[in-house]
Design a protein around this motif. Structure first.
Motif, PDB file in Angstrom:
ATOM      1  N   LEU A  30     -30.968  12.470 -15.358  1.00 42.51           N
ATOM      2  CA  LEU A  30     -30.109  11.306 -15.581  1.00 42.51           C
ATOM      3  C   LEU A  30     -28.826  11.701 -16.300  1.00 42.51           C
ATOM      4  O   LEU A  30     -27.731  11.287 -15.910  1.00 42.51           O
ATOM      5  N   GLU A  50     -26.805   5.750 -20.508  1.00 45.21           N
ATOM      6  CA  GLU A  50     -27.537   4.859 -21.417  1.00 45.21           C
ATOM      7  C   GLU A  50     -29.036   4.903 -21.136  1.00 45.21           C
ATOM      8  O   GLU A  50     -29.855   4.859 -22.057  1.00 45.21           O
ATOM      9  N   GLN A  51     -29.406   5.015 -19.856  1.00 45.75           N
ATOM     10  CA  GLN A  51     -30.837   5.179 -19.522  1.00 45.75           C
ATOM     11  C   GLN A  51     -31.380   6.469 -20.129  1.00 45.75           C
ATOM     12  O   GLN A  51     -32.464   6.492 -20.718  1.00 45.75           O
TER      13      GLN A  51
END
Length: 585
Positions: A30, A50-51
């Motif tokens: 990610l 942000e994940q």
């Protein structure tokens, strides 16, 4: 819009050790994807980052959190959210420092410099980039050094310090070529072209831009928009309007494919300028009006000025002086100094054509005044750049002088440490076999005995003697006897555990202590050692040579001290010798 795949949730997350590995890998993916999308799609990059941060925090995965924060900082930076970018990048830097990740620290410092640059704090940005460049060089971080040089050169370009900018870009290009990184080579080449373009050297600018485009061929990116647009500007400057038009059309098409309004508006500007010079005012006006619409919609005030200046030039070329004055007055109202003096100059010519000599004189005076201010500011900027560069170089020179002064001291200290290490090794090692010597063994065995007694753990001691060693020396020579001792030491040491301690006790005797082993386990190990010596191919040393060892073992912790254990083991060794040798008792 990018079509890169987003990593899917992993079903094994949280399902034991395998789930832990899977979850950290997903966080890494990610963060990496967010970083790759930082320029092409900053909003999507921000979401992915942000994940990554949320997952890393939930799993206390510090490296993943550092990378996620860095990717999120970059996404904020490309979205012009500088406060959030600065907060995240400093947090990432702290984590990388705690993890002793040098490359991570370097890239966070590089991003901080970029943020300062976007905030027009050019002096601070340049100081940071040049200091980072030296730091990367000290740590052999070639990639980090190339990035720092590239960004320092970019600041020098903003400050109109073109000679230093070119020097740094060329150094960055050389490092990028060393790395074999096509994108870095393309970026450095394009930046070199931009410097030449700013200098008005269109002939020198063309080759770097074309090289950048060629390196990216087959893998189009948003960066092609500016490259093609700059090639169009170069051809326009060279007077090759046909090629300028084609390059500008390609740039516009690329911006449309990437849904980039900014790229589209500036591509339309270039086309409007080219068609003005081609004598096709209708097309030129259409492109420039489209550009102006996009810039008004995006609140690009400086962009509006640039387009209005082009429109003013178009109307003036058609003798539509009133319309020219109208758009130019608008440009004057919102322009920066760099564009303002151009607007005043164009207005002076326009009002002169309209016969309004009073306004023409006013704008001509304003043109001269503003032009002086612009070039004075540029001179100040160049001086600022030169001051920072020279200060950094002076610091490096002073540091090098200190280093050279201390070279002999450092060499002397190194030699002293080397001698001390040799002496320490000699104090604890047997020079022939490389095993510990008796002096080093005694305190270690004393400590092991006390620990075993205190903790109720088993401890075994073995003493070993090479059978008939005097006969070996007398029959084959002392030199061969030494070789036998070395080989026996190797055979005894090879199968031992890390906790076991083997030493040459004197002459042909060896002592081994084995923490954690009771007598039965120690006898089993020692039997393997005895057998290894007996079955070794001794004929490699001499055709008639045969070597065996006898061993005595003690694992009795009820004795008074470690010396009594060795004495008991020695008694067992004596019994083994009397019983016929080549055995363990």
């Amino acid at each position: 819009m990018s079509s890169l795949p987003v990593p899917k949730p992993d079903a094994s997350v949280g399902a034991g050790p395998g789930g832990r590995v899977a979850s950290t890998r997903r966080i890494d993916r990610l963060a990496a994807l967010a970083y790759r999308l930082r320029y092409d799609d900053s909003a999507r990059a921000l979401g992915l980052a942000e994940q990554a941060c949320a997952l890393a925090e939930a799993r206390a995965y510090r490296r993943g959190l550092a990378e996620g924060l860095f990717a999120r900082a970059f996404a904020h930076f490309t979205g012009a959210a500088y406060d959030q970018a600065q907060r995240d990048v400093r947090a990432a830097q702290g984590l990388f420092e705690a993890l002793s990740c040098v490359r991570g620290v370097h890239k966070t410092l590089n991003l901080q410099g970029m943020i300062y640059g976007d905030l027009s704090r050019f002096g601070r940005a340049l100081e940071l980039f040049l200091a980072l460049c030296n730091r990367c060089r000290e740590h052999a971080d070639v990639r980090g050094e190339a990035d720092a040089l590239n960004n320092a050169a970019l600041v020098c370009t903003y400050l109109s310090d073109y000679p230093n900018a070119l020097t740094m870009y060329l150094q960055s290009l050389a490092l990028a070529e060393t790395l074999g990184d096509p994108e870095k080579v393309a970026s450095a080449s394009e930046n070199i072209g931009l410097v030449y373009l700013e200098m008005g050297d269109f002939g020198a600018a063309l080759a770097p831009f074309e090289r950048a485009l060629e390196l990216r061929r087959g893998r189009e990116s948003a960066r092609d928009i500016s490259t093609l647009m700059n090639i169009g500007r170069v051809y326009e400057g060279l007077g090759d309007l046909s090629r300028a038009r084609l390059a500008s059309l390609e740039s516009l098409a690329c911006a449309e494919r990437h849904n980039d309004p900014g790229g589209m508006s500036y591509g339309l500007d270039t086309l409007g300028s080219v068609y003005t010079r081609l004598g096709e005012p209708a097309r030129a006006q259409s492109y420039l009006e489209q550009a102006l619409t996009l810039k008004v919609r995006d609140n690009d005030r400086l962009g509006e000025v640039k387009t209005n200046l082009l429109l003013g030039r178009l109307y003036y070329s058609q003798a539509h002086y009133s319309r020219a004055a109208g758009v130019l007055e608008g440009a004057e109202a919102v322009g920066s100094k760099a564009e303002l003096y151009k607007a005043h100059g164009a207005l002076a010519e326009t009002y002169e054509a309209l016969g309004d000599y009073q306004k023409a004189l006013e704008h001509h005076k304003a043109f001269l005044r503003t032009k002086d201010e612009v070039f004075s500011d540029r001179s100040d900027h160049r001086l600022q750049s030169l001051r920072v560069v020279h200060e950094i170089r002076d610091k490096e020179r002073d540091k090098e002088i200190v280093r050279l002064r201390n070279v002999e001291l450092v060499r002397a200290n190194d030699e002293l440490r080397r001698v001390q290490a040799v002496l320490e090794r000699q104090a604890r090692e047997d020079p022939l076999t490389g095993l510990y010597n008796r002096r080093h063994l005694e305190p270690q065995l004393r400590t092991a005995f006390a620990r075993a007694r205190r903790g109720g753990e088993p401890l075994a001691v073995m003493i070993c003697d090479v059978d008939d060693f005097k006969r070996i020396n007398d029959r084959f020579s002392h030199e061969l006897g030494d070789r036998v001792l070395v080989r026996v030491a190797e055979l005894l040491r090879k199968p031992l555990r890390a906790a076991d301690v083997l030493a040459r006790y004197g002459g042909e005797e060896f002592v081994l202590f084995m923490p954690g082993l009771d007598r039965g386990e120690a006898l089993e190990l020692c039997e393997r050692l005895r057998l290894a010596v007996e079955t070794h191919p001794w004929r490699e040393l001499h055709g008639d040579l045969r070597v065996t060892v006898s061993m005595g073992v003690c694992a009795d912790l009820t004795v008074a001290d470690h010396e009594k254990m060795i004495a008991r083991a020695d008694q067992k060794l004596y019994e083994a010798k009397r019983s016929g040798k080549n055995r363990v008792l």
